[in-house]
Design a protein around this motif. Structure first.
Motif, PDB file in Angstrom:
ATOM      1  N   UNK A 126      16.055  42.635  13.297  1.00  0.00           N
ATOM      2  CA  UNK A 126      16.379  43.502  14.416  1.00  0.00           C
ATOM      3  C   UNK A 126      15.443  43.265  15.589  1.00  0.00           C
ATOM      4  N   UNK A 127      15.964  43.551  16.793  1.00  0.00           N
ATOM      5  CA  UNK A 127      15.158  43.414  17.997  1.00  0.00           C
ATOM      6  C   UNK A 127      15.131  42.003  18.555  1.00  0.00           C
ATOM      7  N   UNK A 128      15.993  41.125  18.061  1.00  0.00           N
ATOM      8  CA  UNK A 128      16.047  39.758  18.566  1.00  0.00           C
ATOM      9  C   UNK A 128      17.480  39.412  18.923  1.00  0.00           C
ATOM     10  N   UNK A 129      17.655  38.316  19.643  1.00  0.00           N
ATOM     11  CA  UNK A 129      18.985  37.880  20.049  1.00  0.00           C
ATOM     12  C   UNK A 129      19.549  36.820  19.128  1.00  0.00           C
ATOM     13  N   UNK A 130      18.699  36.174  18.348  1.00  0.00           N
ATOM     14  CA  UNK A 130      19.150  35.095  17.491  1.00  0.00           C
ATOM     15  C   UNK A 130      19.585  35.573  16.124  1.00  0.00           C
ATOM     16  N   UNK A 131      19.724  34.620  15.205  1.00  0.00           N
ATOM     17  CA  UNK A 131      20.128  34.907  13.828  1.00  0.00           C
ATOM     18  C   UNK A 131      19.172  34.186  12.892  1.00  0.00           C
ATOM     19  N   UNK A 132      18.658  34.926  11.927  1.00  0.00           N
ATOM     20  CA  UNK A 132      17.672  34.399  10.986  1.00  0.00           C
ATOM     21  C   UNK A 132      18.336  34.241   9.624  1.00  0.00           C
ATOM     22  N   UNK A 133      18.437  32.994   9.152  1.00  0.00           N
ATOM     23  CA  UNK A 133      19.089  32.680   7.885  1.00  0.00           C
ATOM     24  C   UNK A 133      18.088  32.002   6.963  1.00  0.00           C
TER      25      UNK A 133
END
Length: 208
Positions: free
Chosen positions: A2-9
């Motif tokens: 949360x709080x970011x624009x990207x995606x963490x996989x």
């Protein structure tokens, strides 16, 4: 995250399950589609963390206690988060990480003692983030170990613990998938790499 624009996989699984290959294939697919992708790994992913990687993945099986490993992995993860993961997410990139905190929950938290509570406490204090999606590549432990040993690299300290650890870790990963079903997606990794890659891409597209 949360709080970011990207995606963490994150990509998880026992040694030899094909995570590294699948991480590369997924990154290539996304880049071809025009997305910015940061392909990284743990331990490692930043200069300081890569130095720690050499300490924890090489040498005799009894080189470190599980407690010492936990501190080393957490230090590497904090540097990785500060210097690589968080900046990439803030600018809107997709971060694909070969292993993250779930590996520590098992390899240090479960493998040689009951340290899961310590792992989670330290993670909450020093890391404080989880991936948006975790792809778990599940396969037979004996086959995975044979694949891992066939690589014949210097980084075989955990493979040297043998089949018993592989079996315990597989059960542990499936347990984490049941514990965090909203984050985990389990993929049968015993099939052809291109078929596995299709499933991984579909799981990410459903979450993006």
């Amino acid at each position: 995250m949360t709080g970011t624009k990207g995606l963490f996989v994150s990509l998880e699984g026992i040694d030899g399950s094909g995570k590294t290959t699948q991480a590369r294939l997924l990154a290539e697919r996304l880049r071809e589609a025009g997305r910015e992708v940061v392909l990284t790994r743990e331990p490692g992913g930043s200069p300081g963390a890569e130095e720690i990687r050499a300490l924890v993945l090489q040498g005799d099986t009894d080189r470190w206690s599980a407690e010492t490993e936990l501190l080393l992995f957490t230090a590497a993860r904090r540097d990785h988060l500060e210097r690589t993961i968080r900046p990439a997410l803030v600018r809107g990139a997709i971060v694909i990480c070969d292993r993250f905190a779930d590996s520590t929950r098992l390899y240090q938290g479960l493998s040689r003692g009951n340290l899961r509570g310590a792992v989670d406490t330290l993670h909450a204090l020093m890391i404080g983030v989880e991936p948006d999606l975790t792809l778990l590549f599940d396969m037979d432990p004996e086959l995975a170990l044979s694949r891992a040993k066939a690589r014949a690299t210097a980084e075989e300290r955990f493979e040297d613990f043998g089949l018993g650890l592989q079996q315990k870790m597989r059960a542990g990963f499936l347990g984490l998938a049941a514990e965090f079903p909203e984050r985990f997606h389990v993929i049968d990794a015993g099939r052809a790499p291109e078929v596995v890659a299709q499933d991984a891409a579909a799981a990410l597209e459903a979450r993006a």
